[in-house]
Design a protein around this motif. Structure first.
Motif, PDB file in Angstrom:
ATOM      1  N   TYR A  15       0.840  -1.098  -0.091  1.00  0.00           N
ATOM      2  CA  TYR A  15       0.077  -0.073  -0.095  1.00  0.00           C
ATOM      3  C   TYR A  15       0.884   1.236  -0.043  1.00  0.00           C
ATOM      4  N   VAL A  16       0.557   2.038  -0.829  1.00  0.00           N
ATOM      5  CA  VAL A  16       1.326   3.424  -0.951  1.00  0.00           C
ATOM      6  C   VAL A  16       0.115   4.389  -1.121  1.00  0.00           C
ATOM      7  N   GLY A  17       0.280   5.313   0.075  1.00  0.00           N
ATOM      8  CA  GLY A  17      -0.588   6.416   0.147  1.00  0.00           C
ATOM      9  C   GLY A  17      -2.187   5.841   0.092  1.00  0.00           C
ATOM     10  N   GLY A  18      -2.582   4.786   0.654  1.00  0.00           N
ATOM     11  CA  GLY A  18      -3.761   4.332   0.525  1.00  0.00           C
ATOM     12  C   GLY A  18      -4.086   3.515  -0.950  1.00  0.00           C
ATOM     13  N   LEU A  19      -3.153   3.354  -1.786  1.00  0.00           N
ATOM     14  CA  LEU A  19      -3.435   2.270  -2.897  1.00  0.00           C
ATOM     15  C   LEU A  19      -2.941   1.118  -2.825  1.00  0.00           C
ATOM     16  N   ASP A  20      -3.579   0.145  -3.155  1.00  0.00           N
ATOM     17  CA  ASP A  20      -3.225  -1.007  -3.195  1.00  0.00           C
ATOM     18  C   ASP A  20      -2.064  -1.333  -4.553  1.00  0.00           C
ATOM     19  N   VAL A  21      -1.101  -1.216  -4.404  1.00  0.00           N
ATOM     20  CA  VAL A  21      -0.274  -0.965  -5.816  1.00  0.00           C
ATOM     21  C   VAL A  21      -0.329  -2.492  -6.357  1.00  0.00           C
ATOM     22  N   ALA A  22      -0.189  -3.613  -5.897  1.00  0.00           N
ATOM     23  CA  ALA A  22      -0.234  -4.908  -6.507  1.00  0.00           C
ATOM     24  C   ALA A  22      -1.636  -5.074  -7.450  1.00  0.00           C
ATOM     25  N   ARG A  23      -2.649  -4.533  -6.814  1.00  0.00           N
ATOM     26  CA  ARG A  23      -4.131  -4.705  -7.483  1.00  0.00           C
ATOM     27  C   ARG A  23      -4.288  -3.376  -8.521  1.00  0.00           C
ATOM     28  N   LEU A  24      -3.482  -2.594  -8.317  1.00  0.00           N
ATOM     29  CA  LEU A  24      -3.777  -1.493  -9.360  1.00  0.00           C
ATOM     30  C   LEU A  24      -3.707  -1.849 -11.025  1.00  0.00           C
ATOM     31  N   ARG A  25      -4.681  -1.568 -11.532  1.00  0.00           N
ATOM     32  CA  ARG A  25      -4.719  -1.721 -12.918  1.00  0.00           C
ATOM     33  C   ARG A  25      -3.912  -0.867 -13.753  1.00  0.00           C
TER      34      ARG A  25
END
Length: 231
Positions: A62-72
């Protein structure tokens, strides 16, 4: 809430090499962190996963609330806006001036010229290069080129600055000047994560030190040195 969080992260490359084993790590807003360890220990993989050049095989980042692995892939730009990256080899565009190299990072977002100008001059002042705005990269010293690279990385106001061996090609005195610039950037609230082999820098600045060994988090010192014997 932590700005960065690794939860049970593992990275296995297609070659079968496991670069990161079961990594759990949190980094808070405003920290300055050195990532150290021998060649091949997983340092580069760790930071590449942060800005999604690589994806973890398992676990969450998680970076700044974003789930990096699942990010399209189409949404990766949202992550990249939060992160500035500085490399060892500067990666400046040789046909552009110092000003144009830094402005280019904003032009891709379509900002008006007046806004771009203000932001570029401000960061060039911060890195001590306002007087070199019209120079080309070949007219600059190595340290000055790295300052341009830093200015370009932070001109968009990222929350995180990742530095991959930023002093690797510089002499000791110039390296310390670059560190002073990075400290100033950290003081204004930017989280700095710096991969380095430079024992002098790590020992002098006594920041948080994360030591990786063969893909595993071996030590995490709040105010460490490269050879932390008193843990």
């Amino acid at each position: 809430m932590s700005l960065i969080k690794f939860c049970n992260v593992k990275k296995v490359y297609k070659s079968g090499v496991t670069a990161i084993y079961d990594l759990n790590l949190t980094i808070d807003k405003g920290e300055f962190v050195f990532v150290i360890g021998a060649t091949g220990c997983g340092k580069s993989t760790l930071i590449k996963m942060l800005y999604r050049e690589e994806k973890p095989t398992s676990g969450q980042i998680y970076v700044g609330g974003l789930d990096v692995a699942r990010l399209r892939n189409s949404k990766v730009y949202k992550l990249r806006r939060k992160i500035g990256v500085v490399f060892q080899d500067f990666r400046l565009l040789p046909k552009l001036t110092v000003y144009e190299n830094v402005a280019f990072a904003l032009e891709i977002f379509g900002l008006p010229k007046s806004e771009i100008h203000g932001k570029v001059i401000k960061v060039l002042e911060l890195v001590g290069l306002k007087n070199k705005a019209k120079h080309y990269s070949h007219e600059l010293s190595g340290g000055e080129q790295q300052r341009v690279a830093i200015a370009r990385a932070i001109v968009n106001g990222p929350k995180i600055l990742i530095c991959d061996e930023p002093t690797g090609n510089l002499d000791e005195g110039t390296s310390m000047e670059i560190m002073d610039v990075l400290e100033e950037i950290n003081k204004i609230g930017t989280t700095v994560i710096m991969v380095t082999h430079d024992t002098e820098i790590v020992n002098k600045y006594k920041k948080r030190v994360i030591l990786l060994d063969a893909g595993r988090l071996l030590k995490d010192y709040k105010e460490g040195t490269y050879n932390h014997e008193s843990a």
